[in-house]
Design a protein around this motif. Structure first.
Motif, mmCIF file in Angstrom:
data_model
loop_
_atom_site.group_PDB
_atom_site.id
_atom_site.type_symbol
_atom_site.label_atom_id
_atom_site.label_comp_id
_atom_site.label_asym_id
_atom_site.label_seq_id
_atom_site.Cartn_x
_atom_site.Cartn_y
_atom_site.Cartn_z
ATOM 1 N N TRP A 1 0.826 -1.198 0.000
ATOM 2 C CA TRP A 1 0.000 0.000 0.000
ATOM 3 C C TRP A 1 0.870 1.262 0.000
ATOM 4 O O TRP A 1 0.657 2.189 -0.758
ATOM 5 C CB TRP A 1 -0.897 -0.011 1.230
ATOM 6 N N ARG A 2 1.902 1.212 0.870
ATOM 7 C CA ARG A 2 2.785 2.364 0.978
ATOM 8 C C ARG A 2 3.501 2.625 -0.347
ATOM 9 O O ARG A 2 3.668 3.744 -0.779
ATOM 10 C CB ARG A 2 3.821 2.112 2.083
ATOM 11 N N ILE B 1 1.255 4.711 -2.808
ATOM 12 C CA ILE B 1 1.158 6.160 -2.636
ATOM 13 C C ILE B 1 2.472 6.828 -2.981
ATOM 14 O O ILE B 1 2.505 7.908 -3.560
ATOM 15 C CB ILE B 1 0.722 6.546 -1.204
ATOM 16 N N TYR B 2 3.543 6.111 -2.684
ATOM 17 C CA TYR B 2 4.845 6.726 -2.851
ATOM 18 C C TYR B 2 5.262 6.786 -4.319
ATOM 19 O O TYR B 2 5.777 7.800 -4.789
ATOM 20 C CB TYR B 2 5.842 5.997 -1.934
ATOM 21 N N LYS B 3 4.903 5.745 -5.062
ATOM 22 C CA LYS B 3 5.179 5.778 -6.493
ATOM 23 C C LYS B 3 4.368 6.914 -7.151
ATOM 24 O O LYS B 3 4.847 7.648 -7.997
ATOM 25 C CB LYS B 3 4.793 4.435 -7.126
ATOM 26 N N LEU B 4 3.140 6.998 -6.691
ATOM 27 C CA LEU B 4 2.258 8.036 -7.192
ATOM 28 C C LEU B 4 2.846 9.414 -6.964
ATOM 29 O O LEU B 4 2.887 10.255 -7.862
ATOM 30 C CB LEU B 4 0.929 7.927 -6.444
ATOM 31 N N TYR C 1 5.888 10.312 -6.273
ATOM 32 C CA TYR C 1 7.146 10.454 -6.972
ATOM 33 C C TYR C 1 6.944 11.085 -8.351
ATOM 34 O O TYR C 1 7.453 12.165 -8.653
ATOM 35 C CB TYR C 1 7.723 9.051 -7.139
#
Lengths: 272, 272, 272, 272, 272
Positions: free
Chosen positions: A2-3, A6-9, A11
């Motif tokens: 999940w993390r 969001i983090y790829k998003l 980025y």
């Protein structure tokens, strides 16, 4: 999982946002500069009269343009605000005359008056038309059209600041990134390899990838933050003030010294 | 997993960037060429007078346009800079007359003066209008509008270089790709198959996929680098110089030999 | 994993590219058609005179437009090239008169002369203005503005071909796809199930999915290739020639038979 | 894995396509409506004359606009085609007079004649200018410019239909979705859990996710199909016919009853 | 896997949609404000006459613009509707005079009449031209062009509401998100770790990630919902009403007190 999502998003979005914003901002400044040069050339072409009054009119017109951009940037850039904290400073710098300052202060309301020089420009151009210094109504129209493109760009910058989209954006991004690293601190502890959790075959005593990520993302964040306030960085602001100064100098040059003058016409090298 | 992320990201971005930049650059050059041809046609249509002075005016106008584009490209392209390292060379090449060079040097400031020919163009058009060679103010306005589109494109190219967006971009990309291969060198060593790490069932003594990747990405990088400096590559620059030369020749042809001439009017084949 | 990456990438890109290119190309042709119709209507409205000379001028003007588009498409489409291999064929087809052909050949240079009819159009419109057939300079300006939009579109098509972006693109794509299938041939051999490699539980004696993929991708490639050369396909070219013919017929109809004629004005059905 | 790829691709594309198409189509209709209102206001402002002939001219002009849009939509929408299957019906509905129908039929060719009312509009405006009802050539030019924007939009709609991009698109999508479900039927059979295939730990006797997917995708497909033929749906078509009717009524209102009339001018509430 | 797909899709889309919509809406309001200011400056420049009738004409023109925007926003914003529930309230607020209200009510039809003030504006400008207060037809044309940009923006807002794209969008999103959480409730129950399902090595007695997700998505949904009805939020609406009021005040200021007045012309600081 999940993390990571969001983090790829974030980025990708951060990059897109920064690049867009960066290009946009820099181009904006250039666009204002280019436009001021262009209107100056049109004033030089359309507002005739070599006498003193003619010169005053042309010089006042380009000064109004510079004043308009300075008043707009005052609300956007701390550096411009620092240089011109009050109307006194604008008057001292020669951007406003005493009379203009008086007229500006007489307009009711204390802010949102940055468009006033545009109205002066309009009135002065109409006056020049009535005095016959502008030969045709279509040229009057052209000057006002160009003024309104210029004013529209100033207005867009002003609105952009007022909406403060970037502010909201930065807050969301900052929150998301800090949350992500908090989750990392908890989630990436040493795992007891002997238990054989799948995907954790090799353990690292020093979480170098997490540390690399940390520097990487903090770096992006800092870049993002500095870009988000593009008119607040010191070096940049210096440059912006320099830019505004130069615009006035070049514009005055165009409408005054270079007024309707061109090199002597001679046959060129390839004449026949 | 992490490395894959950045690398997939860069991959796509590099393509998008290159294609965009490539098309943009080439179109730009074409656009300048097309525009110069178009303004020449308008000059040919609107600036009347078959006498010598009329011819000089028209030829000077299109020469100013060529001069404007050469001065802009001087700051962008090493090849143009190499061909015209100084004003002397511009004078020799017939792009400037002695008088124009003098006038250009008299403008205060040592750089950022590429727009001066645009001001000469403006003044000369106003002069032609005053001499009655241009019949109407709306035609005067049209010529200046077109000039300012042309000048705006030159200004955009100039700003684009000044911002040096591609420079920053290339540096980030280069750094990221080298970092990635460094990580590869460490991360893709032979694994002892007997230990049975998941996902490493088959081992390769020669890391052919990594080698393929290496050539592939290095290739992309080289392409990217050469595209990023689109006006610096030798073949390209030759072409650019050729392009600038041809623009002057074609423009002069249009305003001089082909001036307001068209084939004899006869009834066409399908007359009734 | 690696192969999947490049292949997924190409898949999407090929679709985006094809669709964009396809729509663009078709719209382009329509845009030229629509524009020619529109300029014809303007010629019909602005170039007065019911006498023979008036008719010749109007008919010549629309013929120049058709000639301009045919000369542009000659460099783009093999079918148009096949139909008009030389200036003789253009003359025979009635697109050029003898005088025009002579004038065209007198222009120095052997190619890159497709813009010449635009210059003739310009000169002829200026002549019509001088003869008083066009009543006002603003209408003269309008006709030239529209011409230059038309000419600009032709120029864009010409540049597009000259850049040959699609050519580079097709080569890259072709190379990538063939490389991918080569890797498939090696990588998807039968695996000995008894060794129990993860992800290979079920084996297929006939690699049906690979075969399906093969047909699928080869299909895309063929479609891509045929789209990349949109003016080279036979059926398409036939249509393009038909399109160019019809443009001339409709344009002549508008400026000649329908010249400033409208049905008798009567009260409509809902008069009160 | 392979099937998932195509299906994820289609999913997203279908949404993007539908939304784009939907918005585009609806906006289109509104744009035509808004433009017709706008041209009507310009006709009301520029075409003077309170006499009967003046009224007939103005009413005919707006009727030509309505006729132009109806002729365009006849080729696009089955509902409009159903309402006006022939020229007789257009004549009965008061969109054409007897004379106009005759003139329309006299134009050679049986289709592709939807642009004829635009030519009538052009001729009638030129006539009004010659009669002095339009005071200046620039106003004549303005009316024709607006007409050509309107005609251009009609032409774009017409071309859009002619290219039938959506048709090809729907076929590809339909094929892909049916193929996908066929593969599902084969690929998602019950697996014998005792064999312990990885990723198949839990079995479902009723394939509820597949069924859900089925309804979901079939739903999307149906929505897509109905959107792809936006002028074919019955309710929609009714609305389109209503829209075309209302356009004529409002336009006639603007150029006739409201012709150059405004409320009595009085001092407003905040006069001093 | 399936659920993740739809949810990732929605996530990104919701963000894109919200940001787009948010920026669009806010910019819209600013654009209307900026445009009204700009048209006021043009009215001030082009509509001459210092007498009472001249003042009434100029003040009426800007009042019509404000009236046009208020009538448009009445259909969009509940706050504007709340403030002006009927024509009585518009009359009381001084946006309409008694005569105008009468004229407005005399137009047949009960809604879709928001464009009527634009027609009054047109007629009044034509009247001003006929009285000689506007000196040239090109200036008349300019004012009407600007009016139609303004009216076009109002029309776009009106259409946007009428299409109610956001409504459909919100419903789809809401449905999808609720469905997703329903699936979560069923799908993420405690798994008996001793059975050793792959990917479920660590169990959580409290599903904290699901709960976090819940708050996160509900938050996005609420934000989305409030953004989708951008003219319905109370604080926002207050601001919108304030905005509309200020537009009228500033516009009247520009055309009345500041009418063709500029500060006394004096030599600036850098005169020589």
């Amino acid at each position: 999982k999940w993390r990571g999502s969001i983090y790829k998003l974030l980025y990708r979005e951060i990059i897109i946002f920064c690049v867009t914003y960066f290009i946009l901002t820099l181009l904006y400044r250039c666009i204002l500069t280019e436009e001021q040069k262009m209107i100056s050339m049109l004033i030089s072409a359309y507002v005739h009269g070599n006498d003193e009054r003619g010169r005053i009119i042309r010089r006042s017109l380009v000064r109004y343009l510079s004043l308009l951009s300075v008043l707009t940037f005052q609300t956007l850039s701390t550096a411009v605000k620092k240089r011109f904290p009050s109307l006194d400073h604008l008057e001292e710098a020669g951007l406003m005359t005493k009379e203009e300052r008086q007229a500006y202060e007489d307009i009711p309301g204390s802010h949102g008056k940055w468009w006033v020089p545009a109205q002066w420009f309009t009135s002065l151009v109409v006056r020049a038309r009535r005095e016959g210094r502008i030969k045709d109504d279509i040229l009057l129209k052209t000057l006002l059209d160009e003024l309104h493109v210029y004013r529209g760009n100033c207005g867009m910058l002003y609105s952009y600041d007022w909406i403060s989209v970037p502010l909201v954006y930065t807050q969301v991004v900052t929150l998301a990134i800090y949350t992500y690293f908090l989750a990392c601190v908890m989630g990436r502890q040493y795992l007891d390899l002997s238990k054989g959790y799948s995907g954790h075959k090799i353990d690292l005593y020093v979480p170098i990838f997490t540390i690399l990520q940390f520097f990487f993302y903090m770096g992006w964040l800092k870049v993002a933050e500095s870009l988000i306030n593009p008119f607040g960085d010191d070096d940049d602001d210096f440059e912006l003030n320099w830019c505004l100064d130069r615009n006035l100098v070049v514009s005055t040059l165009i409408v005054d010294e270079m007024f309707q003058r061109h090199p002597l016409l001679v046959k060129d090298q390839y004449w026949d």
